[in-house]
Write a protein that holds these residues in place. Structure first.
Motif, PDB file in Angstrom:
ATOM      1  N   PRO A  74     -11.191  14.197  12.212  1.00  0.00           N
ATOM      2  CA  PRO A  74     -11.244  12.873  11.240  1.00  0.00           C
ATOM      3  C   PRO A  74     -10.454  13.390   9.856  1.00  0.00           C
ATOM      4  O   PRO A  74     -10.678  14.633   9.677  1.00  0.00           O
ATOM      5  N   GLU A  75      -9.859  12.472   9.151  1.00  0.00           N
ATOM      6  CA  GLU A  75      -9.288  12.921   7.987  1.00  0.00           C
ATOM      7  C   GLU A  75     -10.256  12.542   6.791  1.00  0.00           C
ATOM      8  O   GLU A  75     -10.697  11.256   6.855  1.00  0.00           O
ATOM      9  N   LYS A  76      -9.985  12.867   5.975  1.00  0.00           N
ATOM     10  CA  LYS A  76     -10.202  12.548   4.385  1.00  0.00           C
ATOM     11  C   LYS A  76      -9.477  11.395   3.885  1.00  0.00           C
ATOM     12  O   LYS A  76      -8.241  11.309   4.052  1.00  0.00           O
ATOM     13  N   MET A  77      -9.965  10.299   3.451  1.00  0.00           N
ATOM     14  CA  MET A  77      -9.446   9.042   3.035  1.00  0.00           C
ATOM     15  C   MET A  77      -8.271   9.464   2.040  1.00  0.00           C
ATOM     16  O   MET A  77      -8.468  10.241   1.042  1.00  0.00           O
ATOM     17  N   SER A  78      -7.119   8.583   2.155  1.00  0.00           N
ATOM     18  CA  SER A  78      -5.881   8.799   1.268  1.00  0.00           C
ATOM     19  C   SER A  78      -5.273   7.519   1.198  1.00  0.00           C
ATOM     20  O   SER A  78      -5.052   6.720   2.404  1.00  0.00           O
ATOM     21  N   VAL A  89       0.777  -1.169   0.147  1.00  0.00           N
ATOM     22  CA  VAL A  89      -0.120  -0.017  -0.073  1.00  0.00           C
ATOM     23  C   VAL A  89       0.866   1.121   0.000  1.00  0.00           C
ATOM     24  O   VAL A  89       0.536   2.380  -0.407  1.00  0.00           O
ATOM     25  N   ARG A  90       2.027   1.196   0.380  1.00  0.00           N
ATOM     26  CA  ARG A  90       3.060   2.370   0.520  1.00  0.00           C
ATOM     27  C   ARG A  90       3.371   2.742  -1.004  1.00  0.00           C
ATOM     28  O   ARG A  90       3.789   3.800  -1.290  1.00  0.00           O
ATOM     29  N   TRP A  91       3.323   1.694  -1.940  1.00  0.00           N
ATOM     30  CA  TRP A  91       3.604   2.140  -3.491  1.00  0.00           C
ATOM     31  C   TRP A  91       2.314   3.167  -3.738  1.00  0.00           C
ATOM     32  O   TRP A  91       2.552   3.884  -4.314  1.00  0.00           O
ATOM     33  N   TRP A  92       1.068   2.518  -3.524  1.00  0.00           N
ATOM     34  CA  TRP A  92      -0.004   3.441  -3.768  1.00  0.00           C
ATOM     35  C   TRP A  92       0.141   4.778  -3.228  1.00  0.00           C
ATOM     36  O   TRP A  92      -0.153   5.851  -3.913  1.00  0.00           O
ATOM     37  N   ALA A  93       0.396   4.797  -1.790  1.00  0.00           N
ATOM     38  CA  ALA A  93       0.849   6.150  -1.339  1.00  0.00           C
ATOM     39  C   ALA A  93       1.545   7.244  -2.039  1.00  0.00           C
ATOM     40  O   ALA A  93       1.592   8.094  -2.231  1.00  0.00           O
ATOM     41  N   GLY A  94       2.858   6.524  -2.318  1.00  0.00           N
ATOM     42  CA  GLY A  94       3.824   7.060  -3.168  1.00  0.00           C
ATOM     43  C   GLY A  94       3.363   7.672  -4.470  1.00  0.00           C
ATOM     44  O   GLY A  94       3.660   9.043  -4.950  1.00  0.00           O
ATOM     45  N   ILE A  95       2.689   6.872  -5.058  1.00  0.00           N
ATOM     46  CA  ILE A  95       2.029   7.306  -6.574  1.00  0.00           C
ATOM     47  C   ILE A  95       1.000   8.357  -6.468  1.00  0.00           C
ATOM     48  O   ILE A  95       1.005   9.444  -6.994  1.00  0.00           O
ATOM     49  N   GLU A  96       0.277   8.151  -5.468  1.00  0.00           N
ATOM     50  CA  GLU A  96      -0.719   9.283  -5.037  1.00  0.00           C
ATOM     51  C   GLU A  96      -0.064  10.442  -4.532  1.00  0.00           C
ATOM     52  O   GLU A  96      -0.391  11.634  -5.558  1.00  0.00           O
TER      53      GLU A  96
END
Length: 459
Positions: free
Chosen positions: A428-432, A381-388
């Motif tokens: 609360p945070e928005k999803m990311s 999931v860290r790959w997706w966080a980096g891409i985002e």
């Protein structure tokens, strides 16, 4: 279409030649009906997602004898490079069975860009390439990508990430790539066309690229713009010609008279006066929202641009096949997609359309697998966080105005507006993907993020 719910699903004997069970006998059971008599003569295309539902549809069609190689029929798997390794193993097995037992060509294809001149300037253009069912490596340069390379090439080319309302991943990696593939496949040539200029290096000009961005009303500062373009500029700038027979063991010349004279050069012409074709997609009866959407497109009520000549059929919906029927089908087979339903790892591993709860389950399932090779791939999931972070829109840095009444965001990622960094309060945070990667407990998510449509990767 047939409306009776079918529970008595037979087992497919992969290892031996079998007679089609009565349930699949097209002379006795109506799996579906052609909406027009002419449809029977057009090429049939099965769009195989790599999941259990489209897999069930594929083998129902094959067992019924509804696919014929000489007509131009073909099975397509669009590789996003973001699938779980077990999905790839499942697709490999399906390809082996389809080609060896049923003699229908089955291709793996990937989105690929290339450089060429348009209106006096060199630009990157989208297309597709054929890949073989073994991982990409230096010794296998035509192998499939599985570390997110295809997905990132699309993001780098576009310059932003998909969202619930702009599903550029489905559009580019599946719909448009499939269409490009069919334009060349149905032209009935021995190989694909070489695309791109004949230079020995990239011919893109940075000043021209940025000037074009500004002419298109773009406002991204140069440093951010070129940081986003960096990856796509490392990708091949030409697309080599590829022989179909190198990527499928059962390619045969078409004998379909419906295709004659309907190709211009090396590409088929679709729509009125051109080639028409039948597409089969694996959509169940319990996915009625998706069924209605496609039915509207078929009848011209929905957006049909880019689908000229295509007639989509959804036999599973007509047979009232639901999710439980799909699981029953695969329980009886000698091989299957070895991913648990509750882990939600099928299709793109951490696809944002799965929703918060399913993404949490996928994250925990990956943790339990403890596979070191997943690091820095779409199984992390860290790959997706980096891409985002790399391809999302930094509102302040890009000089963008907030269009939402909610001003508590400075970034637009896969899930919509959010914060680049974690807030200093417990609000609360928005999803990311950052939040999904960093939090042990996602109890601080603004649960309005759960108010999303289910996955809609209809291709």
């Amino acid at each position: 279409m047939r409306t009776k719910t079918v529970r008595n699903i037979p087992k497919l004997k992969v290892s031996s030649r079998i007679r089609a069970p009565e349930f699949f006998d097209p002379e006795k059971v109506s799996i579906f009906h052609y909406e027009s008599k002419s449809h029977k003569n057009w090429p049939h295309v099965v769009k195989f997602s790599g999941g259990k539902t489209s897999g069930m549809l594929l083998f129902i069609l094959l067992e019924a004898g509804l696919l014929k190689a000489e007509r131009g029929d073909v099975v397509i798997f669009n590789n996003t490079s973001a699938e779980h390794p077990k999905t790839y193993e499942f697709v490999k097995q399906c390809k082996r069975v389809v080609e060896k037992k049923y003699k229908i060509p089955f291709f793996w294809i990937e989105y690929q860009t290339y450089e060429d001149a348009r209106q006096g300037e060199y630009v990157r253009l989208p297309s597709f390439k054929l890949v073989n069912p073994a991982p990409y490596s230096e010794t296998n340069p035509d192998g499939y990508h599985h570390k997110g390379e295809v997905f990132e090439e699309m993001l780098s080319h576009k310059g932003y990430v998909p969202t619930f309302f702009q599903r550029i991943c489905t559009q580019s990696l599946k719909l448009e790539s499939s269409r490009s593939f069919l334009r060349e496949w149905l032209a009935n040539k021995e190989e694909t066309e070489r695309l791109g200029h004949f230079g020995e290096s990239s011919r893109l000009n940075d000043d021209e690229m940025y000037a074009r961005h500004r002419r298109n009303q773009g406002s991204v500062p140069p440093d951010i713009f070129f940081a986003k373009k960096a990856f796509v500029k490392t990708r091949p700038f030409t697309r080599v010609s590829q022989k179909w027979s190198d990527y499928s063991d059962v390619t045969v010349p078409f004998t379909n008279k419906q295709l004659e004279g309907k190709a211009y050069g090396r590409k088929a012409d679709f729509g009125k006066g051109g080639i028409e074709y039948i597409s089969f997609v694996g959509i169940r009866h319990d996915e009625m929202r998706r069924v209605i959407k496609i039915q509207k497109r078929n009848t011209g009520e929905g957006d049909a641009e880019g689908y000229e000549g295509e007639h989509v059929y959804m036999p599973l919906a007509g047979m009232r096949i639901a999710e439980d029927d799909v699981h029953d089908f695969w329980k009886k087979q000698t091989w299957k997609l070895d991913l648990r339903k509750e882990d939600n790892l099928s299709n793109c591993t951490f696809c944002f359309l799965k929703g918060v709860e399913k993404l949490k389950a996928a994250r925990e399932a990956i943790k339990k697998e403890q596979v070191a090779e997943y690091a820095d791939t779409p199984c992390d999931v860290r790959w997706w966080a980096g891409i985002e972070k790399r391809y999302g829109r930094d509102i302040k840095a890009e000089g963008r105005k907030r269009k939402s009444k909610d001003n508590d965001f400075d970034f637009i990622g896969f899930f919509g507006p959010s914060k680049i960094d974690a807030p200093k309060t417990d609000a609360p945070e928005k999803m990311s993907y950052r939040l999904l990667a960093e939090k042990d407990r996602l109890d601080k998510i603004d649960m309005s993020a759960e108010d999303v449509l289910p996955c809609d990767c209809t291709d």
